[in-house]
Design a protein around this motif. Structure first.
Motif, PDB file in Angstrom:
ATOM      1  N   SER A  31       0.817  -1.220   0.000  1.00  0.00           N
ATOM      2  CA  SER A  31       0.000   0.000   0.000  1.00  0.00           C
ATOM      3  C   SER A  31       0.848   1.266   0.000  1.00  0.00           C
ATOM      4  CB  SER A  31      -0.914   0.005   1.228  1.00  0.00           C
ATOM      5  OG  SER A  31      -0.145   0.091   2.422  1.00  0.00           O
ATOM      6  N   HIS A  32       2.176   1.105  -0.111  1.00  0.00           N
ATOM      7  CA  HIS A  32       3.105   2.232  -0.116  1.00  0.00           C
ATOM      8  C   HIS A  32       3.028   3.045   1.176  1.00  0.00           C
ATOM      9  CE1 HIS A  32       4.204   1.547  -4.312  1.00  0.00           C
ATOM     10  NE2 HIS A  32       2.914   1.366  -4.554  1.00  0.00           N
ATOM     11  N   SER A  33       2.838   2.334   2.291  1.00  0.00           N
ATOM     12  CA  SER A  33       2.828   2.981   3.601  1.00  0.00           C
ATOM     13  C   SER A  33       4.202   2.920   4.254  1.00  0.00           C
ATOM     14  CB  SER A  33       1.778   2.314   4.493  1.00  0.00           C
ATOM     15  OG  SER A  33       0.488   2.445   3.944  1.00  0.00           O
ATOM     16  N   ALA A  34       4.843   1.748   4.223  1.00  0.00           N
ATOM     17  CA  ALA A  34       6.194   1.578   4.779  1.00  0.00           C
ATOM     18  C   ALA A  34       7.131   1.224   3.628  1.00  0.00           C
ATOM     19  CB  ALA A  34       6.210   0.496   5.849  1.00  0.00           C
ATOM     20  N   VAL A  35       7.609   2.249   2.947  1.00  0.00           N
ATOM     21  CA  VAL A  35       8.445   2.068   1.757  1.00  0.00           C
ATOM     22  C   VAL A  35       9.586   3.083   1.789  1.00  0.00           C
ATOM     23  CG1 VAL A  35       6.656   1.075   0.275  1.00  0.00           C
ATOM     24  CG2 VAL A  35       6.883   3.568   0.453  1.00  0.00           C
ATOM     25  N   LYS A  36      10.543   2.889   0.905  1.00  0.00           N
ATOM     26  CA  LYS A  36      11.733   3.743   0.857  1.00  0.00           C
ATOM     27  C   LYS A  36      11.370   5.214   0.714  1.00  0.00           C
ATOM     28  CE  LYS A  36      15.984   4.447  -1.832  1.00  0.00           C
ATOM     29  NZ  LYS A  36      16.786   3.970  -2.982  1.00  0.00           N
ATOM     30  N   GLU A  37      10.382   5.523  -0.126  1.00  0.00           N
ATOM     31  CA  GLU A  37      10.015   6.916  -0.377  1.00  0.00           C
ATOM     32  C   GLU A  37       9.519   7.618   0.890  1.00  0.00           C
ATOM     33  OE1 GLU A  37      10.233   4.672  -3.999  1.00  0.00           O
ATOM     34  OE2 GLU A  37       9.069   4.308  -2.162  1.00  0.00           O
ATOM     35  N   LYS A  38       9.090   6.854   1.867  1.00  0.00           N
ATOM     36  CA  LYS A  38       8.609   7.427   3.124  1.00  0.00           C
ATOM     37  C   LYS A  38       9.595   7.208   4.273  1.00  0.00           C
ATOM     38  CE  LYS A  38       3.672   7.359   2.054  1.00  0.00           C
ATOM     39  NZ  LYS A  38       2.321   6.930   2.494  1.00  0.00           N
ATOM     40  N   GLY A  39      10.811   6.833   3.917  1.00  0.00           N
ATOM     41  CA  GLY A  39      11.841   6.674   4.940  1.00  0.00           C
ATOM     42  C   GLY A  39      11.870   5.327   5.614  1.00  0.00           C
ATOM     43  N   TRP A  40      11.135   4.355   5.064  1.00  0.00           N
ATOM     44  CA  TRP A  40      11.097   2.996   5.607  1.00  0.00           C
ATOM     45  C   TRP A  40      11.505   2.023   4.491  1.00  0.00           C
ATOM     46  CZ3 TRP A  40       9.539   1.492  10.588  1.00  0.00           C
ATOM     47  CH2 TRP A  40       8.975   2.498  11.396  1.00  0.00           C
ATOM     48  N   THR A  41      12.790   1.770   4.341  1.00  0.00           N
ATOM     49  CA  THR A  41      13.240   0.839   3.318  1.00  0.00           C
ATOM     50  C   THR A  41      13.259  -0.572   3.882  1.00  0.00           C
ATOM     51  OG1 THR A  41      14.642   2.527   2.310  1.00  0.00           O
ATOM     52  CG2 THR A  41      15.093   0.227   1.738  1.00  0.00           C
ATOM     53  N   PRO A  42      12.391  -1.480   3.409  1.00  0.00           N
ATOM     54  CA  PRO A  42      12.389  -2.859   3.923  1.00  0.00           C
ATOM     55  C   PRO A  42      13.743  -3.524   3.671  1.00  0.00           C
ATOM     56  CG  PRO A  42      10.376  -2.410   2.682  1.00  0.00           C
ATOM     57  CD  PRO A  42      11.315  -1.255   2.421  1.00  0.00           C
ATOM     58  N   HIS A  43      14.220  -4.215   4.696  1.00  0.00           N
ATOM     59  CA  HIS A  43      15.517  -4.881   4.599  1.00  0.00           C
ATOM     60  C   HIS A  43      15.478  -6.137   5.476  1.00  0.00           C
ATOM     61  CE1 HIS A  43      19.479  -4.580   2.966  1.00  0.00           C
ATOM     62  NE2 HIS A  43      20.050  -4.760   4.142  1.00  0.00           N
ATOM     63  N   HIS A  44      14.484  -6.975   5.213  1.00  0.00           N
ATOM     64  CA  HIS A  44      14.182  -8.090   6.106  1.00  0.00           C
ATOM     65  C   HIS A  44      15.237  -9.192   6.030  1.00  0.00           C
ATOM     66  CE1 HIS A  44      10.447  -5.976   6.364  1.00  0.00           C
ATOM     67  NE2 HIS A  44      10.088  -6.266   5.132  1.00  0.00           N
ATOM     68  N   ILE A  45      15.300  -9.956   7.089  1.00  0.00           N
ATOM     69  CA  ILE A  45      16.311 -11.002   7.227  1.00  0.00           C
ATOM     70  C   ILE A  45      15.681 -12.376   7.082  1.00  0.00           C
ATOM     71  CG2 ILE A  45      17.866 -12.123   8.902  1.00  0.00           C
ATOM     72  CD1 ILE A  45      18.459  -9.388  10.030  1.00  0.00           C
ATOM     73  N   ILE A  46      16.406 -13.254   6.403  1.00  0.00           N
ATOM     74  CA  ILE A  46      16.061 -14.681   6.348  1.00  0.00           C
ATOM     75  C   ILE A  46      17.284 -15.463   6.807  1.00  0.00           C
ATOM     76  CG2 ILE A  46      15.158 -16.569   4.947  1.00  0.00           C
ATOM     77  CD1 ILE A  46      14.532 -14.537   2.763  1.00  0.00           C
ATOM     78  N   ALA A  47      17.078 -16.395   7.718  1.00  0.00           N
ATOM     79  CA  ALA A  47      18.129 -17.329   8.128  1.00  0.00           C
ATOM     80  C   ALA A  47      17.749 -18.716   7.614  1.00  0.00           C
ATOM     81  CB  ALA A  47      18.282 -17.349   9.641  1.00  0.00           C
ATOM     82  N   GLN A  48      18.678 -19.349   6.872  1.00  0.00           N
ATOM     83  CA  GLN A  48      18.427 -20.658   6.285  1.00  0.00           C
ATOM     84  C   GLN A  48      19.586 -21.605   6.556  1.00  0.00           C
ATOM     85  OE1 GLN A  48      17.793 -18.622   2.367  1.00  0.00           O
ATOM     86  NE2 GLN A  48      16.190 -20.179   2.111  1.00  0.00           N
ATOM     87  N   ASP A  49      19.259 -22.905   6.591  1.00  0.00           N
ATOM     88  CA  ASP A  49      20.326 -23.892   6.684  1.00  0.00           C
ATOM     89  C   ASP A  49      20.764 -24.283   5.270  1.00  0.00           C
ATOM     90  OD1 ASP A  49      18.437 -25.672   5.707  1.00  0.00           O
ATOM     91  OD2 ASP A  49      18.124 -26.687   7.628  1.00  0.00           O
ATOM     92  N   GLN A  50      21.691 -25.218   5.165  1.00  0.00           N
ATOM     93  CA  GLN A  50      22.261 -25.541   3.849  1.00  0.00           C
ATOM     94  C   GLN A  50      21.295 -26.269   2.932  1.00  0.00           C
ATOM     95  OE1 GLN A  50      25.699 -27.478   5.380  1.00  0.00           O
ATOM     96  NE2 GLN A  50      24.808 -29.532   5.313  1.00  0.00           N
ATOM     97  N   SER A  51      20.174 -26.755   3.488  1.00  0.00           N
ATOM     98  CA  SER A  51      19.135 -27.356   2.649  1.00  0.00           C
ATOM     99  C   SER A  51      18.024 -26.354   2.334  1.00  0.00           C
ATOM    100  CB  SER A  51      18.551 -28.598   3.323  1.00  0.00           C
ATOM    101  OG  SER A  51      17.953 -28.256   4.564  1.00  0.00           O
ATOM    102  N   ASN A  52      18.290 -25.062   2.613  1.00  0.00           N
ATOM    103  CA  ASN A  52      17.363 -23.953   2.330  1.00  0.00           C
ATOM    104  C   ASN A  52      16.116 -23.962   3.198  1.00  0.00           C
ATOM    105  OD1 ASN A  52      19.014 -22.794   0.319  1.00  0.00           O
ATOM    106  ND2 ASN A  52      18.216 -24.235  -1.205  1.00  0.00           N
ATOM    107  N   GLN A  53      16.163 -24.658   4.307  1.00  0.00           N
ATOM    108  CA  GLN A  53      15.070 -24.609   5.279  1.00  0.00           C
ATOM    109  C   GLN A  53      15.146 -23.277   6.023  1.00  0.00           C
ATOM    110  OE1 GLN A  53      12.709 -26.921   5.913  1.00  0.00           O
ATOM    111  NE2 GLN A  53      11.802 -25.933   7.702  1.00  0.00           N
ATOM    112  N   ILE A  54      14.052 -22.524   6.036  1.00  0.00           N
ATOM    113  CA  ILE A  54      14.038 -21.240   6.736  1.00  0.00           C
ATOM    114  C   ILE A  54      13.934 -21.471   8.239  1.00  0.00           C
ATOM    115  CG2 ILE A  54      12.738 -19.111   7.112  1.00  0.00           C
ATOM    116  CD1 ILE A  54      12.144 -18.985   4.191  1.00  0.00           C
TER     117      ILE A  54
END
Length: 461
Positions: free
Chosen positions: A118-141
């Motif tokens: 909805s363009h509420s939390a986006v870079k243009e409004k000072g909120w650049t998403p930069h989420h983290i994913i942690a995975q093992d070697q078989s790509n299990q999150i």
């Protein structure tokens, strides 16, 4: 007062550019780098590498004393949109982190993705998403983390504007900074959303190491975690983060059968005042309705967006949330949404937005028609209707949002909220730490005074 104190505290500290070094002894390789290059003309930063950021960590485990050692590789990656992560995988992490009884709708993929779409939390409004994913070697999150690169401190409800001013006064830039939170939402909950595995404590440590290294290598001033759970807060503090506390006002359900039973736990003068306020709302011919799921139509969201804009305009706030946010959230989250509305002659004139969690009703936003005034409607829509709904739904708590000592005499008592802060510059960090020690003492003293003078009869709490 706190902001002024912070400015005074950090005023004598010179914030020099720090010397960076890796924060993790476990990290073996960094598969890609992430840097933010200063733009001297605009005093901002631009991304020179926003994709394929990865930190890898080896993890050696042994299932039993007789079994052989096995080595797994845990990869910490950063993505620029939550849409790059499966909703099923994200929600599995969130549910494991909270548990079914404490399910937190603000941590769901549906809510967070709505903020982005909805363009509420986006870079243009000072909120650049930069989420983290942690995975093992078989790509299990194994874990996910809601994370944002911030270019201001609005929409956070943990105030560090004075810290930013102090940084600026001594020739350093406080922004951008990294922030793990739910945008515009001062609701407590875990921030590192871990699957319930035997290695989750290791994954937690790896994620913290990766974020610390990213903060340092990217020449960012700091990394902040706002409204984490108390358990997480202790873990962050043990890892060198500066602990901070605040307070909110929550209502607790003592297995009440109805609103009148709750009132009987209050002191006589408080009980009388609430009854009078509710009678005055009814005398204005207002009809209160509690709508959920399919009962909430497009017209309700259009009206509520008008109410929301009226609130932000009157309080000089920034209307980060778009009209599309409300429509999409209502569509995605269904019965988790409770919209309390007031009608005058069939016309919508005010309302309060709530989300329903595992055992908690979360009060979020309130607003009314521009250029209208209905005495005590705010208290009715936000507090009394929420209490009635919580009793009806057998929920344990009503979280009524940030600020507002007027909530106390209406049955909402102060509770502790948490945040933690990792600042690269050690001198500046020490100054902030000294300030936070004094601030913590003040917050605890105020909370005790508020509890001691609360609205309940002696012995109720």
């Amino acid at each position: 007062m706190a902001a002024a104190a912070a400015t005074a505290v950090v005023g004598g500290v010179r914030c020099c550019p720090p010397k960076f070094k890796s924060s993790s002894s476990h990290k073996t390789t960094i598969n890609a780098s992430f840097f933010w290059e200063p733009n001297p003309k605009r005093n901002t930063y631009s991304s020179s590498s926003s994709h394929h950021q990865q930190f890898t960590f080896p993890l050696t485990t042994q299932s039993s004393s007789s079994s052989p050692l096995t080595t797994n590789t845990i990869t910490i990656s950063f993505v620029s949109s939550i849409s790059q992560i499966s909703s099923t995988q994200w929600d599995a992490c969130a549910l494991d982190a909270t548990g079914h009884h404490n399910y937190n709708p603000f941590l769901s993929h549906a809510f967070l993705s709505t903020l982005e779409h909805s363009h509420s939390a986006v870079k243009e409004k000072g909120w650049t998403p930069h989420h983290i994913i942690a995975q093992d070697q078989s790509n299990q999150i194994l874990a996910v983390v809601p994370l944002y690169l911030k270019t201001h401190s609005y929409g956070e409800f943990v105030f560090d504007h004075s810290w930013a001013n102090a940084y600026y006064n001594y020739g350093s830039s406080y922004y951008p900074k990294l922030q793990s939170c739910v945008p515009f939402t001062p609701v407590t909950g875990p921030r590192i959303l871990l699957r319930d595995t035997s290695i989750k404590n290791h994954v937690f440590d790896f994620i913290l190491s990766a974020i610390k290294d990213l903060t340092a290598m990217s020449h960012l001033s700091s990394f902040h975690v706002t409204f984490p759970s108390e358990n997480e807060w202790h873990k962050f503090t043990q890892k060198g983060f500066l602990p901070r506390i605040g307070m909110q006002y929550h209502w607790t359900n003592r297995n009440y059968k109805n609103f009148d039973e709750f009132l009987m736990d209050l002191k006589h003068n408080k009980r009388k005042k609430i009854r009078q306020e509710r009678k005055k709302v009814a005398a204005q011919n207002l009809v209160m309705k509690r709508l959920r799921g399919y009962e909430i139509k497009a017209k309700h969201w259009d009206s509520f967006y008008t109410f929301y804009r009226n609130t932000t305009d009157n309080k000089w706030g920034t209307p980060f949330l778009t009209r599309e946010f409300f429509h999409e959230m209502g569509s995605k989250m269904g019965d988790q949404v409770l919209l309390i509305v007031a009608e005058d002659g069939g016309e919508l004139v005010g309302g309060a937005l709530n989300l329903i969690g595992g055992d908690t009703l979360f009060g979020r936003l309130w607003g009314c028609q521009p250029e209208t005034y209905y005495p005590f409607l705010h208290f009715e829509a936000c507090y009394y209707q929420a209490i009635e709904a919580a009793i009806e739904l057998n929920l344990k708590t009503v979280e009524a949002g940030a600020q507002g000592e007027h909530k106390i005499e209406r049955g909402y008592l102060p509770v502790t909220t948490y945040s933690c802060h990792y600042l690269i510059d050690q001198e500046f960090s020490k100054a902030i730490q000294d300030f936070l020690v004094r601030e913590t003492s003040q917050v605890k003293m105020v909370m005790k005074l508020l509890h001691d003078s609360g609205p309940f009869k002696e012995g109720v709490f």
